[in-house]
Design a protein around this motif. Structure first.
Motif, PDB file in Angstrom:
ATOM      1  N   ARG A 175       4.977   5.002   6.219  1.00  0.00           N
ATOM      2  CA  ARG A 175       3.784   4.592   6.428  1.00  0.00           C
ATOM      3  C   ARG A 175       3.223   4.146   5.182  1.00  0.00           C
ATOM      4  NH1 ARG A 175       2.600   5.826  11.499  1.00  0.00           N
ATOM      5  NH2 ARG A 175       0.293   5.492  11.004  1.00  0.00           N
ATOM      6  N   GLU A 176       1.862   3.362   5.473  1.00  0.00           N
ATOM      7  CA  GLU A 176       1.452   2.871   4.333  1.00  0.00           C
ATOM      8  C   GLU A 176       0.516   4.206   3.842  1.00  0.00           C
ATOM      9  OE1 GLU A 176      -0.834  -0.517   5.373  1.00  0.00           O
ATOM     10  OE2 GLU A 176       1.055  -1.940   5.398  1.00  0.00           O
ATOM     11  N   CYS A 177      -0.091   4.111   2.769  1.00  0.00           N
ATOM     12  CA  CYS A 177      -0.972   4.984   2.448  1.00  0.00           C
ATOM     13  C   CYS A 177      -2.378   4.692   2.742  1.00  0.00           C
ATOM     14  CB  CYS A 177      -0.873   5.443   0.866  1.00  0.00           C
ATOM     15  SG  CYS A 177       0.721   5.893   0.298  1.00  0.00           S
ATOM     16  N   PRO A 178      -3.099   5.373   3.299  1.00  0.00           N
ATOM     17  CA  PRO A 178      -4.650   4.861   3.560  1.00  0.00           C
ATOM     18  C   PRO A 178      -5.601   4.709   2.435  1.00  0.00           C
ATOM     19  CG  PRO A 178      -4.128   6.951   4.635  1.00  0.00           C
ATOM     20  CD  PRO A 178      -3.131   6.485   4.113  1.00  0.00           C
ATOM     21  N   ASP A 179      -5.051   5.606   1.714  1.00  0.00           N
ATOM     22  CA  ASP A 179      -6.196   5.368   0.116  1.00  0.00           C
ATOM     23  C   ASP A 179      -5.035   5.227  -0.938  1.00  0.00           C
ATOM     24  OD1 ASP A 179      -8.416   6.690   1.474  1.00  0.00           O
ATOM     25  OD2 ASP A 179      -6.907   8.504   1.718  1.00  0.00           O
ATOM     26  N   GLU A 193      -8.494  -1.958   0.854  1.00  0.00           N
ATOM     27  CA  GLU A 193      -8.682  -1.754   2.293  1.00  0.00           C
ATOM     28  C   GLU A 193      -8.907  -3.065   2.906  1.00  0.00           C
ATOM     29  OE1 GLU A 193     -12.412   0.414   1.963  1.00  0.00           O
ATOM     30  OE2 GLU A 193     -11.167   2.383   1.818  1.00  0.00           O
ATOM     31  N   ARG A 203       0.837  -1.291   0.016  1.00  0.00           N
ATOM     32  CA  ARG A 203       0.162   0.277   0.066  1.00  0.00           C
ATOM     33  C   ARG A 203       1.000   1.287   0.156  1.00  0.00           C
ATOM     34  NH1 ARG A 203      -5.235  -1.112   3.678  1.00  0.00           N
ATOM     35  NH2 ARG A 203      -3.474  -1.021   5.474  1.00  0.00           N
TER      36      ARG A 203
END
Lengths: 276, 187
Positions: free
Chosen positions: B101-105, B128, B51
């Motif tokens: 950090r991973e991207c939440p989107d 997700e 992600r």
């Protein structure tokens, strides 16, 4: 009509996923490739940007790599190397980089406060576990390190977590992390958890068919091995070699974030805990 | 000067490559063909599992670099794509890189001529999914690896791979229905 999505076969859904993600293309010329290309000078032809990176990796691997941390691995842990005990913390925590965010720095500072609870030495290599139980769960930092012939410690990769989920207590045994990490010596797999007083030994059975004896200290256990074999069973023993508890991996995936409810948990036989 | 250049050029054309040069050329051509075919699926696989476009790019780059450095051995591997995936995934999960950090989107999806209404939602729903389900979807579907190979790559039993895939596809169906998407293919 509303159920039409449900009627689609798995194959059709898979095709749709491929189609949706086909829009994402690998960057034509990566930052990494450009940076190294400039450093090492121009070379013609498209795949040669890869070749330049390959050369850098090859040189780093042959000239600077210490003796493997894996070649001397043993299924039974040995006494921790004092040189590693003394310096493993510095080796495991990377120095802040220029691209670190404020949050990165805060996380690193937080991890730096965790106490060293186990150094699981197996031959030249050792995995250190820094851990602390907190109100929001188990915080831990794990990393592989090895000392070369000059006593210089090299850290080889690991992972950290805070607020980690734990398995429910199976008698005196809990598992809170199962990791497969890359390192400069290759992949290694590690399992760690907590044990209550009275547990004298923990063993890990693996899908590769051979067992590993974990290190047990300070209320924690840890076992690691080179490669990607996974645990099929973790058993805690008490005085006299009595089996107190077992966490079986009966189709349950230790690494899953959201496992189905406990198909793998095997509660101890009453006779095992009561000694009857 | 032109005459000299032509003479030099003609001389080079007529010189037969040494066995070592011929092998190097063959290796480069073989690697280039593999690179052309595997690069995009591998990038998408790493994009979904990490992600993070940055992590995915770095990991794929590093994996191909290692493959190139040891191409004679890697090319003889029964499944070079799986070898590459293993190296890339190991790279991406190292402690030093995972702190990013991973991207939440999901990143913005570039428009294509054959886009479908369902595409953006599918990308998001896959993005997700829980980590393990994303790994299985990426390896089984985007990288077209078998259930057994996916199990080997992830260190889990084949039956567990099947269970994760089943749950992932079930989640996808549910989420698409919740989003009011009833057809997968209509434009």
């Amino acid at each position: 009509m509303r159920d039409s999505v449900l009627r689609h076969s798995d194959d059709e859904l898979a095709d749709a996923i491929r189609h949706a993600y086909a829009a994402y293309a690998a960057p034509a010329s990566s930052t990494l490739g450009r940076r190294r290309l400039l450093r090492f000078g121009p070379i013609a032809a498209a795949p040669l940007a890869i070749g330049v990176v390959a050369a850098a990796v090859f040189v780093a691997g042959t000239v600077f790599a210490p003796p493997s941390a894996f070649g001397t691995w043993t299924a039974t842990p040995s006494s921790p190397n004092p040189a590693l005990v003394a310096s493993v913390r510095d080796g495991c925590l990377p120095p802040p980089g220029p691209d670190w965010t404020t949050e990165d720095r805060a996380n690193a500072a937080d991890l730096a406060t965790l106490p060293l609870v186990i150094l699981d030495q197996r031959g030249r290599g050792a995995v250190a576990l820094f851990a602390e139980r907190r109100a929001d769960g188990q915080a831990s930092l794990m990393c592989l390190s090895a000392a070369d012939d000059d006593g210089q410690v090299r850290a080889g990769g690991g992972g950290s977590s805070t607020g980690a989920r734990e398995t429910p207590a199976i008698g005196p045994l809990r598992l809170f992390t199962a990791q497969r990490n890359g390192s400069e010596w290759g992949t290694y797999t590690a399992y760690a958890g907590s044990v209550e007083p009275g547990v004298t030994q923990v063993t890990v059975e693996r899908n590769s068919g051979s067992g590993v004896i974990a290190s047990v200290a300070n209320g924690y256990f840890l076992a690691w091995w080179p490669g990607d074999a996974y645990a099929t069973s973790i058993i805690a023993y008490g005085a006299g070699g009595v089996a107190l508890a077992e966490i079986g991996n009966n189709g349950w995936d230790f690494l899953d974030e959201d496992p189905d409810p406990s198909p793998g948990f095997i509660t101890p036989e009453p006779s095992a805990t009561s000694g009857e | 000067m032109e005459a000299m250049d032509r003479t030099l050029g003609a001389g080079m054309e007529s010189a037969a490559p040494t066995p070592a040069e011929a092998k190097l050329t063959a290796d480069q051509e073989s690697f280039s063909a593999f690179y052309a075919g595997a690069r995009e699926p591998l990038y998408r696989t790493l994009l979904v599992t990490t992600r993070s476009p940055e992590l995915a790019e770095d990991a794929v780059h590093e994996a191909f670099a290692r493959a190139f450095a040891d191409w004679e051995r890697v090319s003889a591997h029964p499944n070079p794509t799986a070898w590459l995936a293993r190296v890339a995934m190991n790279q991406a999960t190292s402690w030093w890189r995972r702190r990013r950090r991973e991207c939440p989107d999901p990143p913005d999806r570039p428009a294509r001529a054959d886009d479908r209404p369902v595409d953006a939602e599918l990308v998001r729903v896959v993005w997700e999914l829980p980590t393990r389900q994303r790994q299985v979807v990426a390896l089984r579907i985007l990288l077209d690896q078998s259930t057994d190979e996916t199990g080997r790559l992830l260190g889990i039993a084949p039956g567990t791979v099947t269970a994760h895939l089943h749950r992932a596809l079930g989640t996808l169906r549910s989420r698409l229905l919740e989003a009011g998407i009833e057809e997968l293919t209509n434009a």
